[in-house]
Design a protein around this motif. Structure first.
Motif, PDB file in Angstrom:
ATOM      1  N   ARG A 217       0.841  -1.190   0.000  1.00  0.00           N
ATOM      2  CA  ARG A 217       0.000   0.000   0.000  1.00  0.00           C
ATOM      3  C   ARG A 217       0.877   1.242   0.000  1.00  0.00           C
ATOM      4  O   ARG A 217       1.786   1.356   0.816  1.00  0.00           O
ATOM      5  N   ILE A 218       0.595   2.131  -0.917  1.00  0.00           N
ATOM      6  CA  ILE A 218       1.353   3.384  -0.999  1.00  0.00           C
ATOM      7  C   ILE A 218       0.449   4.513  -0.506  1.00  0.00           C
ATOM      8  O   ILE A 218      -0.550   4.846  -1.152  1.00  0.00           O
ATOM      9  N   ALA A 219       0.773   5.045   0.646  1.00  0.00           N
ATOM     10  CA  ALA A 219      -0.045   6.114   1.228  1.00  0.00           C
ATOM     11  C   ALA A 219       0.162   7.422   0.469  1.00  0.00           C
ATOM     12  O   ALA A 219       1.268   7.715   0.006  1.00  0.00           O
ATOM     13  N   ILE A 220      -0.920   8.168   0.335  1.00  0.00           N
ATOM     14  CA  ILE A 220      -0.826   9.511  -0.233  1.00  0.00           C
ATOM     15  C   ILE A 220      -0.458  10.457   0.907  1.00  0.00           C
ATOM     16  O   ILE A 220      -1.270  10.724   1.802  1.00  0.00           O
ATOM     17  N   LEU A 221       0.770  10.938   0.908  1.00  0.00           N
ATOM     18  CA  LEU A 221       1.268  11.726   2.031  1.00  0.00           C
ATOM     19  C   LEU A 221       0.529  13.053   2.133  1.00  0.00           C
ATOM     20  O   LEU A 221       0.360  13.773   1.151  1.00  0.00           O
ATOM     21  N   ASN A 222       0.081  13.352   3.363  1.00  0.00           N
ATOM     22  CA  ASN A 222      -0.639  14.603   3.595  1.00  0.00           C
ATOM     23  C   ASN A 222      -0.476  14.968   5.068  1.00  0.00           C
ATOM     24  O   ASN A 222      -0.946  14.246   5.952  1.00  0.00           O
ATOM     25  N   GLU A 223       0.194  16.089   5.335  1.00  0.00           N
ATOM     26  CA  GLU A 223       0.446  16.502   6.717  1.00  0.00           C
ATOM     27  C   GLU A 223      -0.837  16.865   7.460  1.00  0.00           C
ATOM     28  O   GLU A 223      -0.847  16.940   8.692  1.00  0.00           O
ATOM     29  N   ASN A 224      -1.917  17.096   6.732  1.00  0.00           N
ATOM     30  CA  ASN A 224      -3.188  17.448   7.368  1.00  0.00           C
ATOM     31  C   ASN A 224      -4.075  16.236   7.648  1.00  0.00           C
ATOM     32  O   ASN A 224      -5.199  16.383   8.102  1.00  0.00           O
ATOM     33  N   HIS A 225      -3.575  15.040   7.367  1.00  0.00           N
ATOM     34  CA  HIS A 225      -4.343  13.810   7.581  1.00  0.00           C
ATOM     35  C   HIS A 225      -3.670  12.902   8.606  1.00  0.00           C
ATOM     36  O   HIS A 225      -2.437  12.784   8.626  1.00  0.00           O
ATOM     37  N   ILE A 226      -4.473  12.266   9.422  1.00  0.00           N
ATOM     38  CA  ILE A 226      -4.042  11.123  10.225  1.00  0.00           C
ATOM     39  C   ILE A 226      -4.658   9.903   9.561  1.00  0.00           C
ATOM     40  O   ILE A 226      -5.884   9.832   9.398  1.00  0.00           O
ATOM     41  N   ILE A 227      -3.835   8.952   9.154  1.00  0.00           N
ATOM     42  CA  ILE A 227      -4.379   7.768   8.491  1.00  0.00           C
ATOM     43  C   ILE A 227      -4.382   6.576   9.445  1.00  0.00           C
ATOM     44  O   ILE A 227      -3.674   6.556  10.458  1.00  0.00           O
ATOM     45  N   ALA A 228      -5.204   5.587   9.120  1.00  0.00           N
ATOM     46  CA  ALA A 228      -5.333   4.406   9.980  1.00  0.00           C
ATOM     47  C   ALA A 228      -3.997   3.682  10.081  1.00  0.00           C
ATOM     48  O   ALA A 228      -3.377   3.371   9.061  1.00  0.00           O
ATOM     49  N   PRO A 229      -3.548   3.396  11.303  1.00  0.00           N
ATOM     50  CA  PRO A 229      -2.290   2.673  11.459  1.00  0.00           C
ATOM     51  C   PRO A 229      -2.428   1.179  11.204  1.00  0.00           C
ATOM     52  O   PRO A 229      -1.429   0.498  10.964  1.00  0.00           O
ATOM     53  N   VAL A 230      -3.661   0.663  11.268  1.00  0.00           N
ATOM     54  CA  VAL A 230      -3.890  -0.776  11.100  1.00  0.00           C
ATOM     55  C   VAL A 230      -5.234  -1.022  10.417  1.00  0.00           C
ATOM     56  O   VAL A 230      -6.086  -0.139  10.345  1.00  0.00           O
TER      57      VAL A 230
ATOM     58  N   GLN B 205     -16.978   1.413  11.840  1.00  0.00           N
ATOM     59  CA  GLN B 205     -16.495   1.517  10.458  1.00  0.00           C
ATOM     60  C   GLN B 205     -15.252   0.651  10.273  1.00  0.00           C
ATOM     61  O   GLN B 205     -14.406   0.543  11.158  1.00  0.00           O
ATOM     62  N   LYS B 206     -15.125   0.044   9.104  1.00  0.00           N
ATOM     63  CA  LYS B 206     -13.931  -0.726   8.773  1.00  0.00           C
ATOM     64  C   LYS B 206     -12.833   0.229   8.328  1.00  0.00           C
ATOM     65  O   LYS B 206     -13.047   1.067   7.456  1.00  0.00           O
ATOM     66  N   ALA B 207     -11.673   0.103   8.938  1.00  0.00           N
ATOM     67  CA  ALA B 207     -10.526   0.939   8.579  1.00  0.00           C
ATOM     68  C   ALA B 207      -9.495   0.103   7.832  1.00  0.00           C
ATOM     69  O   ALA B 207      -9.308  -1.082   8.136  1.00  0.00           O
ATOM     70  N   ILE B 208      -8.830   0.714   6.886  1.00  0.00           N
ATOM     71  CA  ILE B 208      -7.770   0.054   6.131  1.00  0.00           C
ATOM     72  C   ILE B 208      -6.460   0.769   6.429  1.00  0.00           C
ATOM     73  O   ILE B 208      -6.329   1.977   6.175  1.00  0.00           O
ATOM     74  N   GLY B 209      -5.514   0.045   7.003  1.00  0.00           N
ATOM     75  CA  GLY B 209      -4.244   0.636   7.390  1.00  0.00           C
ATOM     76  C   GLY B 209      -3.502   1.257   6.227  1.00  0.00           C
ATOM     77  O   GLY B 209      -3.342   0.633   5.173  1.00  0.00           O
ATOM     78  N   GLY B 210      -3.039   2.486   6.407  1.00  0.00           N
ATOM     79  CA  GLY B 210      -2.312   3.185   5.368  1.00  0.00           C
ATOM     80  C   GLY B 210      -3.193   3.847   4.321  1.00  0.00           C
ATOM     81  O   GLY B 210      -2.696   4.527   3.425  1.00  0.00           O
ATOM     82  N   LYS B 211      -4.518   3.671   4.443  1.00  0.00           N
ATOM     83  CA  LYS B 211      -5.445   4.198   3.444  1.00  0.00           C
ATOM     84  C   LYS B 211      -6.538   5.084   4.058  1.00  0.00           C
ATOM     85  O   LYS B 211      -6.740   6.214   3.617  1.00  0.00           O
ATOM     86  N   THR B 212      -7.267   4.558   5.048  1.00  0.00           N
ATOM     87  CA  THR B 212      -8.403   5.270   5.606  1.00  0.00           C
ATOM     88  C   THR B 212      -7.951   6.531   6.335  1.00  0.00           C
ATOM     89  O   THR B 212      -7.060   6.473   7.180  1.00  0.00           O
ATOM     90  N   ILE B 213      -8.572   7.654   6.024  1.00  0.00           N
ATOM     91  CA  ILE B 213      -8.268   8.912   6.719  1.00  0.00           C
ATOM     92  C   ILE B 213      -9.070   8.931   8.018  1.00  0.00           C
ATOM     93  O   ILE B 213     -10.296   8.972   8.009  1.00  0.00           O
ATOM     94  N   ILE B 214      -8.378   8.871   9.114  1.00  0.00           N
ATOM     95  CA  ILE B 214      -9.010   8.823  10.433  1.00  0.00           C
ATOM     96  C   ILE B 214      -9.436  10.215  10.880  1.00  0.00           C
ATOM     97  O   ILE B 214     -10.522  10.413  11.455  1.00  0.00           O
ATOM     98  N   ALA B 215      -8.585  11.192  10.650  1.00  0.00           N
ATOM     99  CA  ALA B 215      -8.871  12.546  11.133  1.00  0.00           C
ATOM    100  C   ALA B 215      -8.131  13.574  10.285  1.00  0.00           C
ATOM    101  O   ALA B 215      -7.146  13.250   9.616  1.00  0.00           O
ATOM    102  N   THR B 216      -8.625  14.796  10.336  1.00  0.00           N
ATOM    103  CA  THR B 216      -7.998  15.892   9.582  1.00  0.00           C
ATOM    104  C   THR B 216      -7.862  17.109  10.491  1.00  0.00           C
ATOM    105  O   THR B 216      -8.542  17.230  11.508  1.00  0.00           O
ATOM    106  N   LYS B 217      -7.044  18.025  10.075  1.00  0.00           N
ATOM    107  CA  LYS B 217      -6.823  19.254  10.856  1.00  0.00           C
ATOM    108  C   LYS B 217      -7.291  20.453  10.046  1.00  0.00           C
ATOM    109  O   LYS B 217      -6.930  20.558   8.857  1.00  0.00           O
TER     110      LYS B 217
END
Length: 216
Positions: free
Chosen positions: A57-70, A204-216
């Protein structure tokens, strides 16, 4: 593709399967007994392979996103008092991982590792209210400019007997990359600053490295 933490387990399971298949072919004459043992052994090998899978999985890097760790199910979204590192109120989001989930842990954000500590402990079921404080666990804090310090905690469950954590204090880490592994059912807690915008809901089902958990 399989995770490097599964190399020994996969090798042993493969050898065990080969031995059982060889022995049953040579020493058991009753077909239904032979087939039952062989199918059960092959199923065991499949389960081991499935558990240690590591999808690319290649995460789309974004400093304003927290993505699912698992990978797993979101089981907690609440304001709590975090007593180990921050010693103040934080927004906790917890993801429960069943034995059939991918068990790779990925960094939820890019930044500097400020804190990394292993805690020996109990093996309560991962959804137990006290699991976050009493179970075997690791606590990691990563800091960036957008969110400040964000804490994530790998927590062992009733079956999880080994937590692997690659984060070391002073490391610069990249969002979505491999941060460790937890063997068998377990949980990961995220502790975010109050006021963070949550992008997931309970169950909700989360996908590690993909699902955006939170934003700023």
């Amino acid at each position: 593709m399989f995770h490097k933490e599964g190399t020994q387990s996969i090798l042993l399971a493969t050898i065990f399967t080969a031995i059982v298949l060889l022995l049953t072919d040579n020493f058991i004459d009753t077909n239904w007994i032979k087939m039952t043992i062989q199918l059960a052994t092959l199923l065991f090998l499949i389960i081991i392979l499935q558990f240690f899978r590591n999808p690319k999985r290649i995460a789309i890097l974004n400093e304003n996103h927290i993505i699912a760790p698992v990978d797993g199910k979101v089981v907690v979204i609440e304001e709590v008092f975090e007593s180990e590192y921050f010693k103040d109120k934080r927004l906790q989001i917890s993801i429960f991982m069943s034995p059939i989930n991918v068990h790779v842990t990925r960094y939820p954000l890019s930044g500097l590792v400020k804190f990394s500590k292993y805690h020996p402990g109990k093996f309560l079921v991962a959804w137990h209210p006290k699991a976050s404080e009493e179970n075997e666990r690791t606590t990691i804090v990563v800091e960036n400019k957008t969110f400040g310090a964000v804490l994530y905690r790998q927590i062992a469950g009733a079956l999880a007997k080994r937590i692997v954590n690659y984060a070391q204090e002073g490391m610069q880490v990249i969002q979505g990359t491999d941060a460790g592994f937890i063997k068998f059912g377990s949980r990961v807690d995220l502790f975010l600053p109050l006021g963070t915008q949550v992008n997931v809901v309970l169950n909700q089902k989360a996908i590690g490295g993909k699902t955006i958990i939170a934003t700023k």
